[in-house]
Design a protein around this motif. Structure first.
Motif, PDB file in Angstrom:
ATOM      1  N   TYR A  39      -5.889   0.256  25.699  1.00 30.42           N
ATOM      2  CA  TYR A  39      -5.928  -1.509  25.865  1.00 30.42           C
ATOM      3  C   TYR A  39      -5.237  -1.816  27.174  1.00 30.42           C
ATOM      4  O   TYR A  39      -5.749  -2.789  27.629  1.00 30.42           O
ATOM      5  CB  TYR A  39      -4.853  -1.780  24.093  1.00 30.42           C
ATOM      6  N   LEU A  40      -3.866  -1.581  27.115  1.00 33.78           N
ATOM      7  CA  LEU A  40      -3.418  -1.919  28.712  1.00 33.78           C
ATOM      8  C   LEU A  40      -4.540  -1.595  29.457  1.00 33.78           C
ATOM      9  O   LEU A  40      -4.283  -2.042  31.095  1.00 33.78           O
ATOM     10  CB  LEU A  40      -2.390  -1.108  28.940  1.00 33.78           C
ATOM     11  N   LEU A  41      -4.517   0.019  29.355  1.00 35.17           N
ATOM     12  CA  LEU A  41      -5.782   0.252  30.997  1.00 35.17           C
ATOM     13  C   LEU A  41      -6.884  -0.229  31.043  1.00 35.17           C
ATOM     14  O   LEU A  41      -7.232   0.052  31.911  1.00 35.17           O
ATOM     15  CB  LEU A  41      -5.678   1.335  30.523  1.00 35.17           C
ATOM     16  N   PHE A  42      -7.498  -0.086  29.870  1.00 38.27           N
ATOM     17  CA  PHE A  42      -9.642  -0.490  30.043  1.00 38.27           C
ATOM     18  C   PHE A  42      -9.633  -2.532  29.271  1.00 38.27           C
ATOM     19  O   PHE A  42     -10.300  -2.175  29.316  1.00 38.27           O
ATOM     20  CB  PHE A  42      -9.878   0.611  29.167  1.00 38.27           C
ATOM     21  N   GLY A  43      -8.199  -2.375  28.556  1.00 38.81           N
ATOM     22  CA  GLY A  43      -9.097  -4.045  28.501  1.00 38.81           C
ATOM     23  C   GLY A  43      -9.279  -4.218  26.782  1.00 38.81           C
ATOM     24  O   GLY A  43      -9.466  -3.518  26.425  1.00 38.81           O
ATOM     25  N   PRO A  44      -9.891  -5.563  26.559  1.00 38.15           N
ATOM     26  CA  PRO A  44      -9.863  -5.771  25.096  1.00 38.15           C
ATOM     27  C   PRO A  44     -11.315  -5.470  24.514  1.00 38.15           C
ATOM     28  O   PRO A  44     -11.265  -4.850  23.329  1.00 38.15           O
ATOM     29  CB  PRO A  44     -10.145  -7.568  25.026  1.00 38.15           C
ATOM     30  N   ASN A  45     -11.862  -4.431  25.063  1.00 40.08           N
ATOM     31  CA  ASN A  45     -13.172  -3.905  25.017  1.00 40.08           C
ATOM     32  C   ASN A  45     -12.372  -3.050  24.291  1.00 40.08           C
ATOM     33  O   ASN A  45     -13.745  -2.437  22.975  1.00 40.08           O
ATOM     34  CB  ASN A  45     -14.568  -3.524  26.222  1.00 40.08           C
TER      35      ASN A  45
END
Length: 246
Positions: free
Chosen positions: A140-146
């Motif tokens: 989640y931190l590295l790639f985001g809410p997706n």
């Protein structure tokens, strides 16, 4: 008659040396993988420090959130069970590849192997439930809410909230986003907002020791998350009744 070649002993020693070099090379590769992933995490943390307001103002405010962390993360058990195809309580490399594909995380085969080693925090040759929660939070931190939307569209808002707070709790101790928390950081933050007696040093020492899993005197985000998840009391296949809490 058995003939003992005069170089046999040297051949054996050479084999042992080469084997030892192979083991050393493997450990070096693993440390390099850890450094590479740690560096990516640090970049994301520094960007977060730059763009977000601080959430927590005291250690007590973090401790009070532990029950809500547990409630928010409990539903990940069903996600873990879904990807644990053979139901053995562990996500192996092939299961992780399937998981990351479904989460739409674009990563090479080598990258998946690296993440698997990185998130195998207790070195049990696989990712157990608590480590899986750490994995999702890091993704989640590295790639985001997706990532959380792929986990569960219905639960994504709740997961985003919990992951945000867990990461911000780390940044409460690691204010600049440098990615490494030291014991002095814990001591300072536990005492700077207190108007009463200072927290005894043996308590801050034990708290830091519980987080510093590799005993290198520094705590990175994955170690911190692992500790917070244990302290929140998420159910596992093991008896965690004796875990220390802050």
């Amino acid at each position: 008659m058995y003939y003992h070649h005069p170089l046999a002993w040297h051949d054996t020693k050479l084999f042992q040396v080469v084997a030892g070099m192979g083991g050393a090379a493997s450990r070096f590769t693993q440390r390099r993988v850890e450094r590479d992933l740690d560096n990516k995490v640090v970049e994301a943390l520094r960007e977060r420090v730059r763009t977000r307001k601080k959430t927590f103002k005291s250690v007590d405010s973090i401790t009070m959130r532990l029950p809500s962390f547990k409630d928010g993360l409990r539903d990940i058990r069903d996600i873990f069970d879904h990807y644990d195809g053979d139901s053995n309580g562990t996500i192996d490399k092939e299961e992780l590849r399937s998981c990351l594909r479904q989460l739409q995380v674009q990563m090479s085969e080598k990258g998946v192997d690296s993440v698997h080693r990185y998130c195998d925090i207790d070195n049990r040759k696989g990712i157990q439930f608590q480590e899986f929660v750490v994995l999702l939070c890091l993704m989640y931190l590295l790639f985001g809410p997706n990532v959380t939307r792929q986990v569960s569209e219905f639960e994504s808002v709740k997961l985003n909230y919990v992951f945000d707070e867990l990461i911000d709790a780390f940044l409460f101790f690691n204010k600049e986003g440098g990615g490494k928390m030291r014991r002095k950081d814990v001591t300072q933050r536990m005492n700077e907002t207190s108007h009463q007696e200072r927290t005894p040093s043996h308590i801050t020492t034990q708290l830091f020791k519980d987080m510093d899993l590799d005993r290198n005197g520094k705590v990175n985000l994955k170690e911190f998350l692992f500790a917070m998840i244990r302290w929140a009391g998420l159910e596992t296949d093991e008896d965690d009744s004796n875990e220390t809490s802050p």
